[in-house]
Design a protein around this motif. Sequence first.
Motif, PDB file in Angstrom:
ATOM      1  N   VAL A 157      -0.176  -3.091   4.171  1.00  0.00           N
ATOM      2  CA  VAL A 157      -0.686  -4.140   3.289  1.00  0.00           C
ATOM      3  C   VAL A 157      -2.007  -3.699   2.656  1.00  0.00           C
ATOM      4  CG1 VAL A 157      -1.606  -6.488   3.220  1.00  0.00           C
ATOM      5  CG2 VAL A 157       0.474  -6.012   4.526  1.00  0.00           C
ATOM      6  N   LYS A 158      -2.876  -3.103   3.469  1.00  0.00           N
ATOM      7  CA  LYS A 158      -4.178  -2.661   2.956  1.00  0.00           C
ATOM      8  C   LYS A 158      -4.016  -1.548   1.926  1.00  0.00           C
ATOM      9  CE  LYS A 158      -8.856  -1.498   4.529  1.00  0.00           C
ATOM     10  NZ  LYS A 158      -9.121  -0.486   3.505  1.00  0.00           N
ATOM     11  N   ALA A 159      -3.063  -0.665   2.174  1.00  0.00           N
ATOM     12  CA  ALA A 159      -2.830   0.420   1.222  1.00  0.00           C
ATOM     13  C   ALA A 159      -2.421  -0.131  -0.141  1.00  0.00           C
ATOM     14  CB  ALA A 159      -1.760   1.368   1.763  1.00  0.00           C
ATOM     15  N   VAL A 160      -1.556  -1.139  -0.138  1.00  0.00           N
ATOM     16  CA  VAL A 160      -1.146  -1.760  -1.403  1.00  0.00           C
ATOM     17  C   VAL A 160      -2.331  -2.495  -2.031  1.00  0.00           C
ATOM     18  CG1 VAL A 160       0.408  -3.423  -2.484  1.00  0.00           C
ATOM     19  CG2 VAL A 160       1.234  -2.003  -0.588  1.00  0.00           C
ATOM     20  N   HIS A 161      -3.073  -3.225  -1.198  1.00  0.00           N
ATOM     21  CA  HIS A 161      -4.215  -3.998  -1.685  1.00  0.00           C
ATOM     22  C   HIS A 161      -5.257  -3.108  -2.342  1.00  0.00           C
ATOM     23  CE1 HIS A 161      -8.171  -6.016  -1.110  1.00  0.00           C
ATOM     24  NE2 HIS A 161      -7.506  -7.081  -1.504  1.00  0.00           N
ATOM     25  N   ASP A 162      -5.483  -1.934  -1.781  1.00  0.00           N
ATOM     26  CA  ASP A 162      -6.528  -1.040  -2.282  1.00  0.00           C
ATOM     27  C   ASP A 162      -6.056  -0.118  -3.388  1.00  0.00           C
ATOM     28  OD1 ASP A 162      -8.117  -2.201  -0.366  1.00  0.00           O
ATOM     29  OD2 ASP A 162      -8.052  -0.507   1.027  1.00  0.00           O
ATOM     30  N   SER A 163      -4.757  -0.075  -3.646  1.00  0.00           N
ATOM     31  CA  SER A 163      -4.211   0.882  -4.608  1.00  0.00           C
ATOM     32  C   SER A 163      -4.446   0.442  -6.043  1.00  0.00           C
ATOM     33  CB  SER A 163      -2.704   1.048  -4.384  1.00  0.00           C
ATOM     34  OG  SER A 163      -2.012  -0.147  -4.753  1.00  0.00           O
ATOM     35  N   ALA A 164      -4.357   1.391  -6.949  1.00  0.00           N
ATOM     36  CA  ALA A 164      -4.474   1.070  -8.369  1.00  0.00           C
ATOM     37  C   ALA A 164      -3.350   0.146  -8.801  1.00  0.00           C
ATOM     38  CB  ALA A 164      -4.449   2.363  -9.187  1.00  0.00           C
ATOM     39  N   THR A 180      -2.169 -12.655   0.974  1.00  0.00           N
ATOM     40  CA  THR A 180      -1.592 -11.974   2.138  1.00  0.00           C
ATOM     41  C   THR A 180      -2.655 -11.132   2.837  1.00  0.00           C
ATOM     42  OG1 THR A 180       0.595 -11.889   1.097  1.00  0.00           O
ATOM     43  CG2 THR A 180       0.182 -10.356   2.920  1.00  0.00           C
ATOM     44  N   TYR A 181      -3.412 -10.381   2.069  1.00  0.00           N
ATOM     45  CA  TYR A 181      -4.470  -9.555   2.650  1.00  0.00           C
ATOM     46  C   TYR A 181      -5.514 -10.430   3.343  1.00  0.00           C
ATOM     47  CZ  TYR A 181      -8.289  -6.193   3.058  1.00  0.00           C
ATOM     48  OH  TYR A 181      -9.288  -5.407   3.552  1.00  0.00           O
ATOM     49  N   ALA A 182      -5.932 -11.507   2.675  1.00  0.00           N
ATOM     50  CA  ALA A 182      -6.940 -12.398   3.263  1.00  0.00           C
ATOM     51  C   ALA A 182      -6.427 -13.031   4.550  1.00  0.00           C
ATOM     52  CB  ALA A 182      -7.328 -13.476   2.252  1.00  0.00           C
ATOM     53  N   ARG A 183      -5.145 -13.360   4.576  1.00  0.00           N
ATOM     54  CA  ARG A 183      -4.577 -13.973   5.777  1.00  0.00           C
ATOM     55  C   ARG A 183      -4.617 -13.005   6.952  1.00  0.00           C
ATOM     56  NH1 ARG A 183       0.293 -14.910   3.960  1.00  0.00           N
ATOM     57  NH2 ARG A 183      -0.444 -16.660   2.717  1.00  0.00           N
ATOM     58  N   PHE A 184      -4.284 -11.744   6.704  1.00  0.00           N
ATOM     59  CA  PHE A 184      -4.367 -10.745   7.771  1.00  0.00           C
ATOM     60  C   PHE A 184      -5.794 -10.632   8.306  1.00  0.00           C
ATOM     61  CE2 PHE A 184      -0.158  -9.270   6.669  1.00  0.00           C
ATOM     62  CZ  PHE A 184       0.297  -8.631   7.817  1.00  0.00           C
ATOM     63  N   VAL A 185      -6.754 -10.533   7.396  1.00  0.00           N
ATOM     64  CA  VAL A 185      -8.146 -10.380   7.819  1.00  0.00           C
ATOM     65  C   VAL A 185      -8.602 -11.599   8.604  1.00  0.00           C
ATOM     66  CG1 VAL A 185     -10.518 -10.177   6.995  1.00  0.00           C
ATOM     67  CG2 VAL A 185      -8.709  -8.785   5.943  1.00  0.00           C
ATOM     68  N   ASN A 186      -8.271 -12.788   8.101  1.00  0.00           N
ATOM     69  CA  ASN A 186      -8.715 -14.010   8.759  1.00  0.00           C
ATOM     70  C   ASN A 186      -8.047 -14.211  10.121  1.00  0.00           C
ATOM     71  OD1 ASN A 186     -10.451 -16.406   8.183  1.00  0.00           O
ATOM     72  ND2 ASN A 186      -8.551 -17.507   8.633  1.00  0.00           N
TER      73      ASN A 186
END
Length: 725
Positions: A157-164, A180-186
Amino acid sequence: MKTRLMAAAAPLVLGAGLLGGMPMTALAKTAPAKDAAAAATPAYSGPFAQPSTLPFHAPDFAQYKDSDWQPAIEAAIAQKRAEIAAIAASKAKPTFANTVVAMERAGGMYDRVNNVFGQLTSANTNDTLDAAETALSPQISALNDDIYLNDALFARVKAVHDSAAGKALKGEDAMLLSTTYARFVNRGALLAPAQKAELKQLNLEIATLETKFSQTLTNGTAAHAAVFDSAAELKGMSDDAIAAAAKRAADQGKPGKYVIPLLNFTQQPALTELQNRDARKKLFEASITRTSSGDQFDTTGIVSQLAVARAKKAQLLGKPDFATLQMYSSMVTSPKQAMDFMKGFVPALRARQDSEAALLTEAARADGVTGDLQPWDWSYYAEKVRKAKYDLDESAIKPYFDVWNVLENGVFYAATQTYGITFKRRADLSGYHPSMRVYEVFDKDGSSLALFYYDPFSRPNKKGGAWMNNFVDQSYLTGNKPVIVNTLNIDPPAGGQPPLASWDNVTTMFHEFGHALHGFFASQKYPSLSGTSTARDFVEFPSQFNENFATVPQVLQHYAKHYQTGAPLPDGLLAKIEAAGKFNQSVALGETLTSAMLDMSWHTLTPDEAAQPPMAFEAKALAETGLRTDLIPPRYKTPYFRHIWDNGYAAGYYAYIWTEVLAHDGWAWVVKNGGMTRANGDHIRASFLGQGHSKDFAVMYRDFTGHDPSVEPMLEARGLTAGSK
């Protein structure tokens, strides 16, 4: 109230369009292949292995046994875990489609079964279902942890979030990736391994305690119903209500007695009618002590453990308190902002409480009462003053509000006139209780839009309150259309009598149908963004907004008809209802505001602070509100505050007041722009009612009204503006 959002996230729904720039038919071919974990999942061949064959895949209640639910959900948990494991273990380069969208597709059977099970345990439970819920809640907690604390999955998920490519996404695709990313972090994805292990234990403890609280409260509320020895004690209640109390007692093995059941909130409806002051006191004290009297139904110990566990969880996740943790995705973004918003009502409301207390004390003195006015007196004398001041008698109103007529010729009629949708009774479909009705909903172009189940009447095995839930989630990806249920707690009719609603019941019917409309009109790409899957402090906006239709003259004239004569509600009675509605804001707003402030106080504590005795803390917190909680206790006291200890409103009960501001301000736009018209209906649906969480909530509100929300229309509606009395 929206449920299972009420408890966690709203039932997930999907929408139409392109998925990550790829046509849906193409995406369907790229679903992750089953891996060894999936292949090892035990086969399940029970009644939920495939979607129901009924229309809309509606649940086939006639085919289900109580013993079916636990094995079905356990199998569904295993299937979803395997599907998620396959995504996490994929060797393919992480992409939006094969990771984030794939997660949206996972858990089809789990959602299908759990949506229905959650409704049954709330609305028609029994010992078998309670036992299954107790066994399943820690398993569901573990499943969520296995998803959000999965290092390999989060790395993708992080790889997609950080990708161009991720940063280039637009619209709903971008919103899905961000949430989705925020939910994982939270939920702890960035924690160290030891911290993740600790978080899992806390989540397990919290889930177990929430279930225990809910079941104890349901049973305790039923067990502590007020029992009276004679009909004379119930003087002031109608003959039908007294007969119903006698029948209820006989059904419970108490012949010759009279039982008044407790509804979920503090003030009970019969308190407005009971002439016997001792009877009022008995009923009131039964209400406020239902689960704090030291017996097997006492929830205060559970509350203490829950408050401490939640505070510990927040600190583990790097937040100062649980409220801050909960509000990360809300429209109101911090506990301070929420408390400051609520405190803004206190000066005007306190002045109103003092003036109304003096007025009611005067009425009590005239009635021969000596000593101070008590909280069990308030509703009784408020009703006497209301009748005298506004010539309004609630018992004279109810005959105009037959429940089914209000639904079909009021609630449905308003939706037809505004949005163009129509309804057809489906007598071939049944609910989980014989008192329910089912309707098919058709869109403005005549196509089938949804199925709608209605469960209006109270019973001992039903949780208090009112809510909306999805049985089947709308999804363009799966081809499913929404199957939605509204649940209320209106007094069931006595034998041979029609089911009659109070004005509060009528308002609640329109309220819950606002949630249903939010679900009917769901039209997003992705489950976690669709329909009612919104922030807690936005999801009550459509429902409170829909309450306004109850008093539109065209609508009221269509449904407010005497059940015996068919005569319309007399001219001028609506004006009296509306004028009387501005009276007794001491309770109408006060009990909600103090509940919301109590909720926020509980959830801004440190672990050490949360360990103090619950009732002592409650007393301190209520004293700090600056309101007359000695006479007007909160709508829910701590030991029976189901919203915050089980139903997902922790640090979110303020949402009812915040969204009321939105609702009144939004309705002011409707009035200014021509009222209940089809053009306005299309605009409402296009701007927010059909948008789910596809946009920022503030943006959606501005799309609707063209401005940020103003508090003034709400203050005016409640009679709290300068010069109001």
